[in-house]
Design an enzyme around this catalytic site. Structure first.
Site, PDB file in Angstrom:
ATOM      1  N   CYS A  75       0.835  -1.197   0.000  1.00 34.03           N
ATOM      2  CA  CYS A  75       0.000   0.000   0.000  1.00 34.03           C
ATOM      3  C   CYS A  75       0.876   1.255   0.000  1.00 34.03           C
ATOM      4  CB  CYS A  75      -0.910   0.004   1.224  1.00 34.03           C
ATOM      5  SG  CYS A  75      -1.994   1.453   1.305  1.00 34.03           S
ATOM      6  N   CYS A  81      -0.694   6.159   6.989  1.00 33.67           N
ATOM      7  CA  CYS A  81      -2.042   5.773   7.397  1.00 33.67           C
ATOM      8  C   CYS A  81      -1.981   4.920   8.670  1.00 33.67           C
ATOM      9  CB  CYS A  81      -2.697   4.989   6.264  1.00 33.67           C
ATOM     10  SG  CYS A  81      -4.230   4.162   6.722  1.00 33.67           S
ATOM     11  N   CYS A  84      -2.852   0.191   9.057  1.00 28.41           N
ATOM     12  CA  CYS A  84      -1.995  -0.999   9.100  1.00 28.41           C
ATOM     13  C   CYS A  84      -0.799  -0.747   9.999  1.00 28.41           C
ATOM     14  CB  CYS A  84      -1.480  -1.358   7.709  1.00 28.41           C
ATOM     15  SG  CYS A  84      -2.686  -2.173   6.650  1.00 28.41           S
ATOM     16  N   CYS A 164      -6.494   1.629  -0.758  1.00 34.09           N
ATOM     17  CA  CYS A 164      -6.215   0.752   0.390  1.00 34.09           C
ATOM     18  C   CYS A 164      -6.233  -0.714  -0.039  1.00 34.09           C
ATOM     19  CB  CYS A 164      -7.261   0.997   1.473  1.00 34.09           C
ATOM     20  SG  CYS A 164      -7.169  -0.135   2.872  1.00 34.09           S
ATOM     21  N   TYR A 319     -23.095 -11.717  24.951  1.00 36.22           N
ATOM     22  CA  TYR A 319     -22.539 -10.724  24.016  1.00 36.22           C
ATOM     23  C   TYR A 319     -22.688 -11.255  22.583  1.00 36.22           C
ATOM     24  CZ  TYR A 319     -20.150  -9.726  28.459  1.00 36.22           C
ATOM     25  OH  TYR A 319     -19.861  -9.493  29.779  1.00 36.22           O
ATOM     26  N   ASP A 385     -18.180 -13.834  24.256  1.00 34.10           N
ATOM     27  CA  ASP A 385     -17.544 -13.077  23.173  1.00 34.10           C
ATOM     28  C   ASP A 385     -17.746 -11.596  23.470  1.00 34.10           C
ATOM     29  OD1 ASP A 385     -16.337 -12.246  20.869  1.00 34.10           O
ATOM     30  OD2 ASP A 385     -17.912 -12.937  19.514  1.00 34.10           O
ATOM     31  N   CYS A 412     -11.100 -10.626  21.358  1.00 37.31           N
ATOM     32  CA  CYS A 412     -10.411  -9.853  20.325  1.00 37.31           C
ATOM     33  C   CYS A 412      -9.323  -8.969  20.924  1.00 37.31           C
ATOM     34  CB  CYS A 412     -11.399  -9.005  19.528  1.00 37.31           C
ATOM     35  SG  CYS A 412     -12.328  -7.832  20.522  1.00 37.31           S
TER      36      CYS A 412
END
Length: 457
Positions: A75, A81, A84, A164, A319, A385, A412
């Site tokens: 990219c 940016c 990433c 992107c 969740y 979750d 996560c």
């Protein structure tokens, strides 16, 4: 060593997301210095910005030499940016860094003795995202209008990202068309300091398996949108997918987040569909859905594997969002109960379950901490979750008090997972298995799935 001093620093490791570290040798002993957005093997020039007994932080002034493992990023906006972090590392190296990071956190938390099932790569390394939130702004004060992502490390500056590599070409084409439209109208963006201006965000969703596209323009009420002209500019685009809905959301709040005071449908519908493991899901403008559809299939396969064949058992999916996990588990459960705070997501979950012909799923809208105690039946298995910050401290004990045979925790944010797991361990649960699934190639985050079983006396 004092604040303002400048040193060369060899990067030796990574603390995700986006934090790296190296050691500076001093007469008083080695000092660990943490910096942002570096990769192991780089030699960088750093200025010490914070020095405390618990930590030392530095700002990178210059990269003196690259890492031997670095590769050219695909990219052109990489480095400027903020979307990433590790696109300059081979994907296999990204995976090993993420797995090592998660296992290191488990070790620090005293979580040992489990079987590690490794890390599962994303089926797609590029063009995998099914949702993007772009911001209107500029790259410098009083500069021309831009639409893109935030510049790395900046609250105000915007980087144009219509090429992107994390999204398919339709996202770039729509982004270009929307920016061109408002360049002609002369509308201004919402300034975060003065709270003046019209344009705020552009939110795009695209069904990976269906090609359906939902476009949501977010503005303040400080201007007027020519809805017919704006809609025509979008519908005239030649895209690989199909625009099924165009929305205009008004948000006069001060915070830089996407929320709705009012949402109008300018064209079509306010939702799209996507398919995961043969099940169809209706996704509304503001409901949660994993941003990597094919990666989510890998994640939910791990969850289903950890749950096993449980057709005579009750599963609580806390969740639950739009009910993806609950519905994936429906064929292997007697009954699945899901709880989700966002009422809109619960409505979508119910509609999804009905559309998929699933009759053993029940979804409840409300706070997990309040609703979990009112659920009927006793859970044999509880799926967790939670949001990025993990389980609410007051809810975790109520959840553990259900004393199911099995917990499956999907996380996560590995630091939240490492904080929460000791509570289950103290309550008599053994951490049996752990598997990571990468849903965020080139980013710092990774999904983790943990299987816990109640220790029998």
């Amino acid at each position: 060593m004092k604040k303002g001093d400048i040193y060369p620093l060899t990067i030796q490791g990574i603390d995700f997301p986006g934090k790296a570290w190296g050691i500076i040798e001093e007469e008083s002993g080695p000092k660990k210095v943490t910096v942002k957005n570096c990769v192991p093997g780089q030699v960088v020039q750093v200025r010490i910005t914070k020095k405390r007994s618990s930590k030392i932080e530095g700002q990178v002034l210059e990269i003196l030499s690259p890492s031997p493992e670095e590769i050219p990023a695909e990219c052109p906006a990489f480095g400027r940016c903020g979307g990433c972090t590790y696109q300059n590392l081979p994907y296999e190296k990204q995976l090993s860094l993420k797995l090592d990071y998660v296992l290191g956190l488990m070790d620090k938390a005293g979580i040992t003795g489990f079987a590690c099932d490794g890390i599962i790569p994303s089926p797609e390394v590029f063009e995998y995202r099914n949702k993007m939130e772009y911001s209107f702004g500029d790259a410098e004060k009083d500069g021309p209008l831009l639409l893109g992502l935030h510049e790395r490390g900046s609250f105000y500056n915007i980087v144009k990202t219509d090429d992107c590599r994390l999204t398919d070409a339709d996202f770039g084409a729509i982004q270009q068309a929307v920016l061109a439209y408002f360049e002609k109208t002369g509308d201004t963006y919402f300034h975060k300091r003065s709270h003046q201006g019209f344009l705020r965000h552009l939110v795009l969703r695209k069904g990976k398996q269906t090609g359906e596209i939902l476009i949501n323009l977010v503005t303040t009420s400080q201007g007027t949108l020519d809805t017919a002209a704006f809609t025509k500019a979008l519908l005239d685009l030649k895209l690989s997918g199909t625009i099924t809905g165009i929305l205009h959301t008004t948000n006069d709040g001060v915070a830089d987040v996407v929320k709705s005071d009012k949402t109008d449908i300018l064209y079509g519908t306010d939702r799209i569909h996507d398919v995961i493991l043969g099940l169809t899901f209706e996704i509304s403008a503001f409901s949660f859905f994993q941003t990597n559809t094919l990666g989510a299939e890998k994640l939910y396969n791990v969850v289903r594997d950890y749950v096993g064949d449980t057709k005579d058992k009750n599963i609580f999916d806390l969740y639950c969002g739009t009910g993806t996990i609950a519905q994936v588990l429906s064929p292997v459960a007697r009954q699945v109960f899901g709880i989700e705070l966002v009422a809109e997501a619960v409505e979508a979950a119910r509609a999804n379950a009905a559309a998929n012909g699933l009759t053993n799923c029940q979804f409840i809208a409300g706070d997990v901490m309040e609703k979990v105690a009112a659920l009927p039946d006793h859970p044999d298995i509880i799926i967790l979750d939670p949001p990025r910050d993990g389980i609410h401290p007051k809810a975790i004990f109520k959840i553990i008090d259900f004393k199911p045979d099995t917990f499956v925790y999907v996380s996560c944010k590995a630091t939240s997972l490492a904080r929460d797991l000791p509570f289950f361990k103290e309550a008599g649960y053994k951490i049996e298995r752990l598997c990571c699934v990468d849903l965020f190639p080139h980013g710092g985050h990774v999904e983790s799935v943990v299987l816990m079983s109640k220790v029998k006396p």
